[in-house]
Design an enzyme around this catalytic site. Structure first.
Site, PDB file in Angstrom:
ATOM      1  N   THR A 189       0.831  -1.192   0.000  1.00  0.00           N
ATOM      2  CA  THR A 189       0.000   0.000   0.000  1.00  0.00           C
ATOM      3  C   THR A 189       0.871   1.249   0.000  1.00  0.00           C
ATOM      4  O   THR A 189       2.095   1.161  -0.036  1.00  0.00           O
ATOM      5  CB  THR A 189      -0.980  -0.025   1.197  1.00  0.00           C
ATOM      6  OG1 THR A 189      -1.968   0.983   1.029  1.00  0.00           O
ATOM      7  CG2 THR A 189      -0.259   0.197   2.526  1.00  0.00           C
ATOM      8  N   ASN A 190       0.230   2.399   0.006  1.00  0.00           N
ATOM      9  CA  ASN A 190       0.914   3.690   0.028  1.00  0.00           C
ATOM     10  C   ASN A 190       0.546   4.415   1.298  1.00  0.00           C
ATOM     11  O   ASN A 190      -0.538   4.234   1.834  1.00  0.00           O
ATOM     12  CB  ASN A 190       0.422   4.558  -1.140  1.00  0.00           C
ATOM     13  CG  ASN A 190       1.173   4.305  -2.414  1.00  0.00           C
ATOM     14  OD1 ASN A 190       2.065   3.488  -2.472  1.00  0.00           O
ATOM     15  ND2 ASN A 190       0.800   5.030  -3.442  1.00  0.00           N
ATOM     16  N   ARG A 191       1.397   5.303   1.716  1.00  0.00           N
ATOM     17  CA  ARG A 191       1.097   6.148   2.863  1.00  0.00           C
ATOM     18  C   ARG A 191       0.084   7.205   2.442  1.00  0.00           C
ATOM     19  O   ARG A 191       0.398   8.048   1.600  1.00  0.00           O
ATOM     20  CB  ARG A 191       2.392   6.847   3.252  1.00  0.00           C
ATOM     21  CG  ARG A 191       2.709   6.820   4.696  1.00  0.00           C
ATOM     22  CD  ARG A 191       3.928   7.666   4.905  1.00  0.00           C
ATOM     23  NE  ARG A 191       5.050   6.882   5.365  1.00  0.00           N
ATOM     24  CZ  ARG A 191       5.191   6.453   6.615  1.00  0.00           C
ATOM     25  NH1 ARG A 191       4.275   6.685   7.520  1.00  0.00           N
ATOM     26  NH2 ARG A 191       6.261   5.785   6.960  1.00  0.00           N
ATOM     27  N   SER A 192      -1.126   7.113   2.950  1.00  0.00           N
ATOM     28  CA  SER A 192      -2.144   8.122   2.661  1.00  0.00           C
ATOM     29  C   SER A 192      -3.294   7.968   3.633  1.00  0.00           C
ATOM     30  O   SER A 192      -3.826   6.877   3.799  1.00  0.00           O
ATOM     31  CB  SER A 192      -2.689   7.947   1.232  1.00  0.00           C
ATOM     32  OG  SER A 192      -3.851   8.739   1.052  1.00  0.00           O
TER      33      SER A 192
END
Ligand code: CTP
Ligand code: CA
Length: 223
Positions: free
Chosen positions: A33-36
């Protein structure tokens, strides 16, 4: 109360906003996943609603409440987000891609849990489709706003994305070293063909309101 009235400069406009991260499974128990946090994208959805737009929010996994009056579609992977965005944009006039979409997914999702047999593990990854670029190509009449998260050379990278993806406007922000992620404040540098506008450090709601006002103004110039 005011925010629920479908009046304002975007009255009659259907807007689609992507927000949050995507989640790309590796096996039944793990994902990339991505940091958001999704906070900036959710605030943009609320700001467009406040200006009278009928807003569909296509959201990756977040812990945020749905902004009142906004239709939310939950998705998990980049492929899901693409499908939902293409469908929602078919009758929309405005698209804002605030999501932190994973650029890579597992080349093949393992059917069973990957076991720690070895000291090192190499994962084969494949590029995901670009939601923003694909929607832009499919709907040439749509007013399309992208985001750009950059750790260096902000304007060069942001203007490159503006051109390559054929966007009407790009909102760039500095990331890394604790900036922007999971914070309640943000700042943005907006770029379009022939212009720019800086939104100074403020709450994500205030930043979203200023971005929405610039979208309204730029869109009026294009109409
Ligand atoms: N984006 C998208 N689909 C992807 C990747 C990105 O829709 N698969 C969108 C993001 O929502 C954002 C814009 O493209 O609006 C730019 O995302 P960013 O990660 O900054 O740029 P990339 O084009 O992915 O390039 P890179 O990560 O290499 O900087
Ligand atoms: Ca990316």
């Amino acid at each position: 109360v005011v925010s629920l009235l479908a009046d304002g400069p975007l009255r009659g406009v259907k807007a689609v906003v992507t927000a949050g991260p995507t989640r790309e499974p590796l096996d039944p128990v793990r994902f990339l996943t991505n940091r958001s946090s999704g906070k900036q994208g959710y605030a943009v959805a609320a700001a467009l609603r406040d200006r009278g737009a009928q807003v569909t929010l296509i959201s990756g996994p977040t812990t945020l409440p749905t902004p009142p009056g906004v239709t939310r579609v939950d998705v998990e992977t980049a492929a899901d987000m693409l499908q939902a965005s293409m469908q929602a944009c078919a009758d929309a006039q405005l698209f804002v891609a605030a999501a932190a979409v994973a650029d890579y997914r597992a080349a093949a999702i393992a059917d069973s849990k990957i076991k720690k047999h070895n000291a090192e593990l190499t994962l084969a990854l494949a590029r995901t489709d670009d939601v923003l670029a694909t929607v832009r190509q499919a709907y040439p009449a749509l007013f399309v706003v992208g985001f750009a998260a950059e750790t260096d050379d902000l304007e060069t990278h942001a203007r490159g994305k503006l051109q390559r993806k054929g966007l009407d406007l790009i909102a760039a922000n500095w990331v890394g070293q604790g900036r922007a992620f999971d914070q309640d404040d943000n700042s943005l540098q907006l770029f379009w063909d022939g212009g720019q506008h800086a939104i100074g450090h403020a709450s994500k709601a205030a930043v979203a309101a200023e971005l929405a006002d610039v979208i309204v103004a730029r869109r009026a110039k294009k109409l």
